[in-house]
Design a protein around this motif. Sequence first.
Motif, mmCIF file in Angstrom:
data_model
loop_
_atom_site.group_PDB
_atom_site.id
_atom_site.type_symbol
_atom_site.label_atom_id
_atom_site.label_comp_id
_atom_site.label_asym_id
_atom_site.label_seq_id
_atom_site.Cartn_x
_atom_site.Cartn_y
_atom_site.Cartn_z
ATOM 1 N N TRP A 191 0.856 -1.178 0.000
ATOM 2 C CA TRP A 191 0.000 0.000 0.000
ATOM 3 C C TRP A 191 0.895 1.232 0.000
ATOM 4 O O TRP A 191 1.986 1.230 0.567
ATOM 5 C CB TRP A 191 -0.888 -0.017 1.246
ATOM 6 C CG TRP A 191 -1.885 1.083 1.328
ATOM 7 C CD1 TRP A 191 -2.892 1.342 0.454
ATOM 8 C CD2 TRP A 191 -1.993 2.069 2.352
ATOM 9 N NE1 TRP A 191 -3.617 2.438 0.873
ATOM 10 C CE2 TRP A 191 -3.083 2.895 2.039
ATOM 11 C CE3 TRP A 191 -1.259 2.333 3.504
ATOM 12 C CZ2 TRP A 191 -3.465 3.959 2.831
ATOM 13 C CZ3 TRP A 191 -1.647 3.395 4.285
ATOM 14 C CH2 TRP A 191 -2.742 4.192 3.946
ATOM 15 N N LEU A 192 0.450 2.311 -0.637
ATOM 16 C CA LEU A 192 1.194 3.562 -0.635
ATOM 17 C C LEU A 192 1.065 4.185 0.754
ATOM 18 O O LEU A 192 -0.037 4.463 1.217
ATOM 19 C CB LEU A 192 0.638 4.514 -1.700
ATOM 20 C CG LEU A 192 1.369 5.829 -1.854
ATOM 21 C CD1 LEU A 192 2.817 5.584 -2.288
ATOM 22 C CD2 LEU A 192 0.678 6.700 -2.882
ATOM 23 N N TYR A 193 2.167 4.350 1.414
ATOM 24 C CA TYR A 193 2.180 4.853 2.785
ATOM 25 C C TYR A 193 3.047 6.101 2.833
ATOM 26 O O TYR A 193 4.248 6.045 2.613
ATOM 27 C CB TYR A 193 2.740 3.781 3.735
ATOM 28 C CG TYR A 193 2.769 4.182 5.187
ATOM 29 C CD1 TYR A 193 1.663 3.972 5.998
ATOM 30 C CD2 TYR A 193 3.899 4.761 5.741
ATOM 31 C CE1 TYR A 193 1.678 4.318 7.324
ATOM 32 C CE2 TYR A 193 3.926 5.118 7.080
ATOM 33 C CZ TYR A 193 2.816 4.892 7.870
ATOM 34 O OH TYR A 193 2.840 5.244 9.191
ATOM 35 N N ASP A 194 2.453 7.229 3.135
ATOM 36 C CA ASP A 194 3.205 8.475 3.310
ATOM 37 C C ASP A 194 4.113 8.773 2.114
ATOM 38 O O ASP A 194 5.297 9.034 2.262
ATOM 39 C CB ASP A 194 4.023 8.386 4.597
ATOM 40 C CG ASP A 194 4.591 9.734 5.023
ATOM 41 O OD1 ASP A 194 4.043 10.770 4.591
ATOM 42 O OD2 ASP A 194 5.585 9.739 5.765
ATOM 43 N N LYS A 195 3.556 8.688 0.897
ATOM 44 C CA LYS A 195 4.248 8.965 -0.367
ATOM 45 C C LYS A 195 5.383 7.985 -0.651
ATOM 46 O O LYS A 195 6.178 8.189 -1.543
ATOM 47 C CB LYS A 195 4.780 10.399 -0.408
ATOM 48 C CG LYS A 195 3.678 11.437 -0.334
ATOM 49 C CD LYS A 195 4.256 12.826 -0.459
ATOM 50 C CE LYS A 195 3.132 13.841 -0.321
ATOM 51 N NZ LYS A 195 3.606 15.211 -0.403
ATOM 52 N N ARG A 196 5.489 6.938 0.143
ATOM 53 C CA ARG A 196 6.492 5.894 -0.058
ATOM 54 C C ARG A 196 5.798 4.549 0.014
ATOM 55 O O ARG A 196 4.646 4.449 0.388
ATOM 56 C CB ARG A 196 7.567 5.973 1.033
ATOM 57 C CG ARG A 196 8.485 7.158 0.829
ATOM 58 C CD ARG A 196 9.442 7.292 1.984
ATOM 59 N NE ARG A 196 9.083 8.579 2.602
ATOM 60 C CZ ARG A 196 9.021 8.809 3.886
ATOM 61 N NH1 ARG A 196 9.304 7.877 4.739
ATOM 62 N NH2 ARG A 196 8.690 9.983 4.342
ATOM 63 N N GLY A 197 6.531 3.518 -0.306
ATOM 64 C CA GLY A 197 5.959 2.180 -0.214
ATOM 65 C C GLY A 197 5.686 1.786 1.222
ATOM 66 O O GLY A 197 6.323 2.274 2.145
#
Length: 93
Positions: free
Chosen positions: A36-42
């Motif tokens: 999942w995309l988490y805080d603009k990072r993986g």
Amino acid sequence: MEKFLIRNEFGQSQELLGEELVVPGFEEMQFILHAWLYDKRGGWAVTERSSGKRITSGPAGTEHAAQDQLERQLKLHGKEALMRVLGQGKLSS
């Protein structure tokens, strides 16, 4: 990794590539650990399959903590609170 077809919280069909997590006391529900995309990072998220709602998430590299984090949240809030949050979602079969 396994493919899971869900209807997300917005009612759209979505395919998740991940693995099922089983939580003692919540065996009738199906939790999926997936990217999942988490805080603009993986990162990762755990989604309850029947409702399509994310239960918990974290940054990439912390996937090993997903099961413990999920169990802590479920024990803290309990099954009744989870069912209220999931709303109209049916139990996973």
